[in-house]
Design a protein around this motif. Sequence first.
Motif, PDB file in Angstrom:
ATOM      1  N   SER A 160      -7.186 -10.800  11.890  1.00 56.40           N
ATOM      2  CA  SER A 160      -7.860  -9.738  12.630  1.00 56.40           C
ATOM      3  C   SER A 160      -8.616  -8.836  11.657  1.00 56.40           C
ATOM      4  CB  SER A 160      -6.821  -8.911  13.389  1.00 56.40           C
ATOM      5  OG  SER A 160      -5.993  -8.213  12.465  1.00 56.40           O
ATOM      6  N   GLY A 161      -9.412  -7.925  12.229  1.00 58.38           N
ATOM      7  CA  GLY A 161     -10.116  -6.965  11.389  1.00 58.38           C
ATOM      8  C   GLY A 161      -9.162  -6.119  10.576  1.00 58.38           C
ATOM      9  N   ARG A 162      -8.049  -5.729  11.205  1.00 57.62           N
ATOM     10  CA  ARG A 162      -7.051  -4.935  10.469  1.00 57.62           C
ATOM     11  C   ARG A 162      -6.443  -5.747   9.335  1.00 57.62           C
ATOM     12  NH1 ARG A 162      -3.482  -1.423  14.860  1.00 57.62           N
ATOM     13  NH2 ARG A 162      -5.204  -0.085  15.591  1.00 57.62           N
ATOM     14  N   ASP A 163      -6.186  -7.034   9.595  1.00 56.86           N
ATOM     15  CA  ASP A 163      -5.640  -7.888   8.545  1.00 56.86           C
ATOM     16  C   ASP A 163      -6.636  -8.042   7.398  1.00 56.86           C
ATOM     17  OD1 ASP A 163      -3.022  -8.592   9.236  1.00 56.86           O
ATOM     18  OD2 ASP A 163      -3.720 -10.051  10.704  1.00 56.86           O
ATOM     19  N   LEU A 164      -7.895  -8.172   7.740  1.00 60.82           N
ATOM     20  CA  LEU A 164      -8.908  -8.326   6.709  1.00 60.82           C
ATOM     21  C   LEU A 164      -8.962  -7.095   5.813  1.00 60.82           C
ATOM     22  CD1 LEU A 164     -11.029 -10.246   5.615  1.00 60.82           C
ATOM     23  CD2 LEU A 164     -12.682  -9.211   7.182  1.00 60.82           C
ATOM     24  N   LEU A 165      -8.856  -5.924   6.415  1.00 62.43           N
ATOM     25  CA  LEU A 165      -8.830  -4.689   5.639  1.00 62.43           C
ATOM     26  C   LEU A 165      -7.569  -4.633   4.774  1.00 62.43           C
ATOM     27  CD1 LEU A 165      -9.918  -1.896   4.919  1.00 62.43           C
ATOM     28  CD2 LEU A 165      -8.754  -0.993   6.960  1.00 62.43           C
ATOM     29  N   ALA A 166      -6.431  -4.989   5.372  1.00 61.48           N
ATOM     30  CA  ALA A 166      -5.184  -4.978   4.615  1.00 61.48           C
ATOM     31  C   ALA A 166      -5.242  -5.947   3.441  1.00 61.48           C
ATOM     32  CB  ALA A 166      -4.016  -5.334   5.534  1.00 61.48           C
ATOM     33  N   LEU A 167      -5.807  -7.137   3.668  1.00 65.44           N
ATOM     34  CA  LEU A 167      -5.934  -8.117   2.597  1.00 65.44           C
ATOM     35  C   LEU A 167      -6.846  -7.616   1.491  1.00 65.44           C
ATOM     36  CD1 LEU A 167      -6.253 -11.437   4.624  1.00 65.44           C
ATOM     37  CD2 LEU A 167      -4.447 -10.886   2.971  1.00 65.44           C
ATOM     38  N   SER A 168      -7.928  -6.955   1.871  1.00 64.31           N
ATOM     39  CA  SER A 168      -8.869  -6.436   0.886  1.00 64.31           C
ATOM     40  C   SER A 168      -8.208  -5.390   0.002  1.00 64.31           C
ATOM     41  CB  SER A 168     -10.094  -5.836   1.590  1.00 64.31           C
ATOM     42  OG  SER A 168     -10.769  -6.811   2.352  1.00 64.31           O
ATOM     43  N   VAL A 169      -7.454  -4.493   0.620  1.00 64.17           N
ATOM     44  CA  VAL A 169      -6.774  -3.442  -0.144  1.00 64.17           C
ATOM     45  C   VAL A 169      -5.698  -4.065  -1.037  1.00 64.17           C
ATOM     46  CG1 VAL A 169      -5.311  -1.391   0.030  1.00 64.17           C
ATOM     47  CG2 VAL A 169      -7.269  -1.667   1.574  1.00 64.17           C
ATOM     48  N   LEU A 170      -4.920  -4.982  -0.488  1.00 66.59           N
ATOM     49  CA  LEU A 170      -3.867  -5.646  -1.251  1.00 66.59           C
ATOM     50  C   LEU A 170      -4.449  -6.376  -2.462  1.00 66.59           C
ATOM     51  CD1 LEU A 170      -0.968  -6.836  -1.610  1.00 66.59           C
ATOM     52  CD2 LEU A 170      -1.643  -8.639  -0.014  1.00 66.59           C
ATOM     53  N   SER A 171      -5.496  -7.161  -2.243  1.00 62.26           N
ATOM     54  CA  SER A 171      -6.078  -7.956  -3.321  1.00 62.26           C
ATOM     55  C   SER A 171      -6.728  -7.081  -4.379  1.00 62.26           C
ATOM     56  CB  SER A 171      -7.096  -8.943  -2.751  1.00 62.26           C
ATOM     57  OG  SER A 171      -6.469  -9.854  -1.857  1.00 62.26           O
ATOM     58  N   ALA A 172      -7.420  -6.025  -3.946  1.00 62.71           N
ATOM     59  CA  ALA A 172      -8.070  -5.132  -4.904  1.00 62.71           C
ATOM     60  C   ALA A 172      -7.036  -4.411  -5.757  1.00 62.71           C
ATOM     61  CB  ALA A 172      -8.949  -4.130  -4.164  1.00 62.71           C
ATOM     62  N   ARG A 173      -5.981  -3.939  -5.119  1.00 55.84           N
ATOM     63  CA  ARG A 173      -4.942  -3.234  -5.873  1.00 55.84           C
ATOM     64  C   ARG A 173      -4.304  -4.151  -6.903  1.00 55.84           C
ATOM     65  NH1 ARG A 173       0.618  -3.215  -5.649  1.00 55.84           N
ATOM     66  NH2 ARG A 173       1.660  -1.300  -6.359  1.00 55.84           N
ATOM     67  N   ASP A 174      -3.920  -5.338  -6.463  1.00 54.38           N
ATOM     68  CA  ASP A 174      -3.215  -6.239  -7.375  1.00 54.38           C
ATOM     69  C   ASP A 174      -4.134  -6.758  -8.477  1.00 54.38           C
ATOM     70  OD1 ASP A 174      -0.978  -5.841  -5.887  1.00 54.38           O
ATOM     71  OD2 ASP A 174      -0.880  -7.844  -5.018  1.00 54.38           O
ATOM     72  N   ALA A 175      -5.411  -6.943  -8.169  1.00 57.82           N
ATOM     73  CA  ALA A 175      -6.339  -7.456  -9.176  1.00 57.82           C
ATOM     74  C   ALA A 175      -6.722  -6.409 -10.202  1.00 57.82           C
ATOM     75  CB  ALA A 175      -7.592  -7.997  -8.493  1.00 57.82           C
ATOM     76  N   LEU A 176      -6.853  -5.158  -9.770  1.00 60.58           N
ATOM     77  CA  LEU A 176      -7.384  -4.119 -10.646  1.00 60.58           C
ATOM     78  C   LEU A 176      -6.322  -3.288 -11.342  1.00 60.58           C
ATOM     79  CD1 LEU A 176     -10.301  -2.901  -8.339  1.00 60.58           C
ATOM     80  CD2 LEU A 176     -10.424  -4.497 -10.267  1.00 60.58           C
ATOM     81  N   ALA A 177      -5.149  -3.168 -10.758  1.00 59.45           N
ATOM     82  CA  ALA A 177      -4.101  -2.359 -11.373  1.00 59.45           C
ATOM     83  C   ALA A 177      -3.571  -3.048 -12.625  1.00 59.45           C
ATOM     84  CB  ALA A 177      -2.956  -2.128 -10.389  1.00 59.45           C
ATOM     85  N   PRO A 178      -3.220  -2.290 -13.652  1.00 54.75           N
ATOM     86  CA  PRO A 178      -2.584  -2.904 -14.825  1.00 54.75           C
ATOM     87  C   PRO A 178      -1.311  -3.646 -14.418  1.00 54.75           C
ATOM     88  CG  PRO A 178      -3.202  -0.623 -15.278  1.00 54.75           C
ATOM     89  CD  PRO A 178      -3.387  -0.836 -13.804  1.00 54.75           C
ATOM     90  N   ALA A 179      -1.064  -4.762 -15.073  1.00 50.53           N
ATOM     91  CA  ALA A 179       0.133  -5.542 -14.738  1.00 50.53           C
ATOM     92  C   ALA A 179       1.392  -4.699 -14.884  1.00 50.53           C
ATOM     93  CB  ALA A 179       0.206  -6.784 -15.615  1.00 50.53           C
ATOM     94  N   SER A 180       1.387  -3.767 -15.828  1.00 49.85           N
ATOM     95  CA  SER A 180       2.566  -2.917 -16.038  1.00 49.85           C
ATOM     96  C   SER A 180       2.861  -2.064 -14.806  1.00 49.85           C
ATOM     97  CB  SER A 180       2.359  -2.014 -17.256  1.00 49.85           C
ATOM     98  OG  SER A 180       1.203  -1.199 -17.085  1.00 49.85           O
ATOM     99  N   PHE A 237       7.324  -9.615  -8.096  1.00 48.91           N
ATOM    100  CA  PHE A 237       6.834 -10.913  -8.549  1.00 48.91           C
ATOM    101  C   PHE A 237       5.712 -11.402  -7.640  1.00 48.91           C
ATOM    102  CE2 PHE A 237       7.350 -15.662  -8.849  1.00 48.91           C
ATOM    103  CZ  PHE A 237       6.743 -15.764 -10.085  1.00 48.91           C
ATOM    104  N   PHE A 238       5.841 -11.176  -6.332  1.00 53.75           N
ATOM    105  CA  PHE A 238       4.762 -11.545  -5.416  1.00 53.75           C
ATOM    106  C   PHE A 238       3.452 -10.885  -5.834  1.00 53.75           C
ATOM    107  CE2 PHE A 238       2.273  -9.676  -1.916  1.00 53.75           C
ATOM    108  CZ  PHE A 238       1.587 -10.827  -1.522  1.00 53.75           C
ATOM    109  N   HIS A 239       3.496  -9.590  -6.130  1.00 56.55           N
ATOM    110  CA  HIS A 239       2.265  -8.893  -6.510  1.00 56.55           C
ATOM    111  C   HIS A 239       1.666  -9.478  -7.787  1.00 56.55           C
ATOM    112  CE1 HIS A 239       2.091  -5.850  -3.408  1.00 56.55           C
ATOM    113  NE2 HIS A 239       3.334  -5.474  -3.650  1.00 56.55           N
ATOM    114  N   LEU A 240       2.503  -9.843  -8.737  1.00 54.09           N
ATOM    115  CA  LEU A 240       2.002 -10.451  -9.969  1.00 54.09           C
ATOM    116  C   LEU A 240       1.390 -11.821  -9.701  1.00 54.09           C
ATOM    117  CD1 LEU A 240       4.900  -9.457 -12.397  1.00 54.09           C
ATOM    118  CD2 LEU A 240       2.551  -8.576 -12.437  1.00 54.09           C
ATOM    119  N   VAL A 241       2.024 -12.584  -8.827  1.00 56.20           N
ATOM    120  CA  VAL A 241       1.484 -13.901  -8.475  1.00 56.20           C
ATOM    121  C   VAL A 241       0.161 -13.755  -7.735  1.00 56.20           C
ATOM    122  CG1 VAL A 241       1.862 -15.904  -6.985  1.00 56.20           C
ATOM    123  CG2 VAL A 241       3.697 -15.109  -8.478  1.00 56.20           C
TER     124      VAL A 241
END
Length: 418
Positions: free
Chosen positions: A121-141, A188-192
């Motif tokens: 859904s549109g809400r899922d797409l927004l949630a996925l975008s936020v999740l992916s951006a956070r995990d990709a851009l945040a330092p692994a630490s 671990f999920f977020h790191l993966v």
Amino acid sequence: MEKSTGGTRYDAVVVGAGAAGLACAGDLCAAGLRVLLLESDDAVGGRMRTDRVAGFTVDRGFQVFNTSYPQVKRRLDLKALRLRPFTPGVLVHTESGLLRFTDPSRRPKESRDLLSGRLASGRDLLALSVLSARDALAPASVLRGGADGTTLDALSAAHVSPRLVETFFRPFLSGVFLEDRLETSARFFHLVWRSMVRGTLCLPAGGIGAVPVQLAGRLPQDVLRTGAAVTVVTPEGVALADGREVRSGTVVVATGQRVAARLLPGLRVPDGRTVTTLYHAASRPPLEEPVLVVDSRRRFLNTCVLTAVQPGFSTDGRALVSTSVLGSPGPTDTDAVLRALGEVYGAETADWELVHRVTVTDALPAMPGPMPLSRAVRWAPGRYVCGDHRATGSVQGALASGARAARTVLADLRAGAV
């Protein structure tokens, strides 16, 4: 063993030439230590082994190679592995047929199933975008230090709908974590997820076994000895199955968790996940695209046409299809998987030949959340332990654990603690 150890006393003995042991031995050698790496099998790799069966290249269980792992970038010549990538994203078999889950930022033209709402859904797409951006851009630490729980908790906190969890995340992540309850650590999920968003999933031309072979090839001569099974860690070093003893004040146990617990009595280790991979030969490929396919009904973990990724995996022109399932299925279950593959691929599978089947016990350590992402590598004075069961169930985790063990050994030697 290839030769007697005689009266030689080594600065360090590393037991097990999987990814962790190879990393540890390599770092100790680079520091100038006299190291002996002992492997009970006939070749290096541990669970990262590749065989030639009936004219096909088959790994010991389906495995992919992620180019984004820091330890991989540091230690390996990626060009020499002759990597070929999977298509970014996953095909999900649903009641509506095969739907594509892919990162819109990478391949926007192929994201119609995601963007149109057929898969999310549109809400899922927004949630996925936020999740992916956070995990990709945040330092692994930051991800490692976040609050922990289960993967299901993490998806709920990210506002992913139950529908998308059941349609995509549960079937997909079951193949990543080798469990279908989404109980694996949220951190671990977020790191993966970070590694998948940032990296590329590939297969080496020589199979996954080419990775440890390359690591072993960088060791000095006479460091590695295969066919050398260690039965006991002794006060003086280690005892071998042939009755001989290797002397060293420093022993690093870099085996799987079951052997580590036997060699270091009292060591607490996690449970293991078991997976079986079925390799079928087909006269023609059921899918031309090098892409991973998962099933929303979870009749198997994942499937792919390996020869669409690496054509050289076949020597006679037939297609090689890999399919993984949890546990160790019996003949009836195997037949059911084949029927499911026919439905998923939309192909006739009656003439597919099962050319190989491999069950890997303890393919991954269980990682239920909350859990520490790393465990102590110092077991006792002069005795150490490393492996993915001391870190996270991944090549990155195994290599990082081996590196940590080497650093700890060197620090103790400098401090005179060994």
